[in-house]
Design an enzyme around this catalytic site. Structure first.
Site, PDB file in Angstrom:
ATOM      1  N   LYS A 176       0.822  -1.213   0.000  1.00  0.00           N
ATOM      2  CA  LYS A 176       0.000   0.000   0.000  1.00  0.00           C
ATOM      3  C   LYS A 176       0.856   1.263   0.000  1.00  0.00           C
ATOM      4  O   LYS A 176       0.593   2.209  -0.755  1.00  0.00           O
ATOM      5  CB  LYS A 176      -0.934  -0.003   1.218  1.00  0.00           C
ATOM      6  CG  LYS A 176      -2.038  -1.040   1.128  1.00  0.00           C
ATOM      7  CD  LYS A 176      -2.763  -1.227   2.452  1.00  0.00           C
ATOM      8  CE  LYS A 176      -3.780  -2.348   2.357  1.00  0.00           C
ATOM      9  NZ  LYS A 176      -4.421  -2.656   3.656  1.00  0.00           N
ATOM     10  N   GLN A 202      -5.299  -1.371   9.785  1.00  0.00           N
ATOM     11  CA  GLN A 202      -4.907  -2.642   9.181  1.00  0.00           C
ATOM     12  C   GLN A 202      -5.568  -3.795   9.940  1.00  0.00           C
ATOM     13  O   GLN A 202      -5.329  -3.992  11.130  1.00  0.00           O
ATOM     14  CB  GLN A 202      -3.383  -2.796   9.187  1.00  0.00           C
ATOM     15  CG  GLN A 202      -2.871  -4.044   8.501  1.00  0.00           C
ATOM     16  CD  GLN A 202      -3.197  -4.067   7.012  1.00  0.00           C
ATOM     17  OE1 GLN A 202      -3.129  -3.048   6.346  1.00  0.00           O
ATOM     18  NE2 GLN A 202      -3.537  -5.233   6.495  1.00  0.00           N
ATOM     19  N   ASP A 247     -11.354   2.947   4.127  1.00  0.00           N
ATOM     20  CA  ASP A 247     -11.776   1.581   3.821  1.00  0.00           C
ATOM     21  C   ASP A 247     -13.282   1.458   3.623  1.00  0.00           C
ATOM     22  O   ASP A 247     -13.770   0.400   3.232  1.00  0.00           O
ATOM     23  CB  ASP A 247     -11.339   0.645   4.953  1.00  0.00           C
ATOM     24  CG  ASP A 247     -10.446  -0.481   4.456  1.00  0.00           C
ATOM     25  OD1 ASP A 247     -10.259  -0.606   3.238  1.00  0.00           O
ATOM     26  OD2 ASP A 247      -9.934  -1.239   5.297  1.00  0.00           O
TER      27      ASP A 247
END
Length: 279
Positions: free
Chosen positions: A50, A94, A117
């Site tokens: 990422k 995460q 997200d």
């Protein structure tokens, strides 16, 4: 029948090329805060991917590495600080988090406007009610791959195996929004093979290696394999028994190289959209 490979890496590169152009026109450089707990080999691979991609297209990604012994309250306090930091455009936690952490409470702490997200209740609710703002990255990536095979999905039968907040539930809603007739399968579904075999579009997100075998697949179907597992001999595999699926599925995502790269691409796209919305 020839099975066409849906290459997530190639599609992601095309998306990055477009995003670079968009980023050059933004009011400021998008900044992503990535919150990581502890040391986990798999998570480290994803984080490095990422941050590397972000840097290559002009997004700043800052890692906030915290102890995996931290409490839920302490983690939520860190997120509150990031919410209030005007230099931070997007926040990513995460996952998965350690078992002692209340994952839902942590996700709900994120400011929905900074939810890179797309997993907060507000953003998921927008998807469910037809007013989406920021959408979950993995389902978005799956949909982009499906559209490579079938640009128009109206009237198709779709089956989603798995009902997680992260993938299964929002994936089903995205397909419903595309005018598919959608069935959602889970641990207690009876006659799973027959249900899957009715699908023009089959998405499996269970993490059960080799669950989807040849007889589960309708000839010519689009098959999206979200699952990723490591076998005893250290091979990476998905939910789909890919060998038996070849010649049966019309289109199939590889593992690795299918959904994974597209999840990262959609994260970057979300970051650009967050900054656009702010502007």
């Amino acid at each position: 029948m020839e099975t066409i490979r849906l290459d997530g890496r190639l599609l992601a590169q095309n998306i990055y090329q477009k995003l670079r152009s968009e980023i050059s026109t933004l009011s400021h450089v998008p900044t992503l805060a990535v919150v990581v707990l502890g040391e986990n080999a798999a998570s480290t691979i994803y984080i490095n991917m990422k941050t590397r991609v972000a840097s290559s297209i002009g997004i700043e990604a800052n890692i906030y590495h915290l102890s995996d012994k931290i409490s839920t309250a302490q983690l939520m306090e860190t997120i509150h600080t990031l919410n209030q930091d005007r230099s931070v455009d997007g926040i990513l936690i995460q996952l998965p988090l350690p078992e002692h952490i209340d994952t839902d409470a942590v996700i709900e702490t994120i400011d929905p406007k900074k939810d890179a997200d797309g997993l907060t209740t507000k953003n998921l609710g927008g998807l469910m009610t037809g007013h989406p703002t920021i959408m979950p990255c993995t389902p978005l990536g799956c949909l982009a791959l499906i559209h490579q095979a079938r640009p128009i999905l109206t009237g198709l039968n779709a089956v989603v195996v798995g009902r997680s907040r992260l993938v299964g539930r929002p994936m089903a809603q995205l397909l419903l929004n595309e005018n598919c007739t959608v069935a959602q399968a889970h641990t207690y579904t009876q006659n799973l093979m027959e249900l899957c075999a009715s699908a023009d579009v089959l998405v499996s997100a269970t993490g059960v290696p080799g669950l989807i075998k040849r007889d589960f697949i309708k000839p010519g179907a689009v098959v999206i394999d979200v699952g990723i597992s490591r076998t005893k001999d250290s091979r990476i595999t998905g939910d789909v028994d890919s060998e038996s699926a070849l010649g049966r599925a019309g289109w199939l995502t590889p593992v690795p190289g299918g959904v994974g790269p597209m999840t990262v691409a959609m994260l970057m796209s979300n970051m650009v959209n967050i900054v656009k919305h702010q502007s």
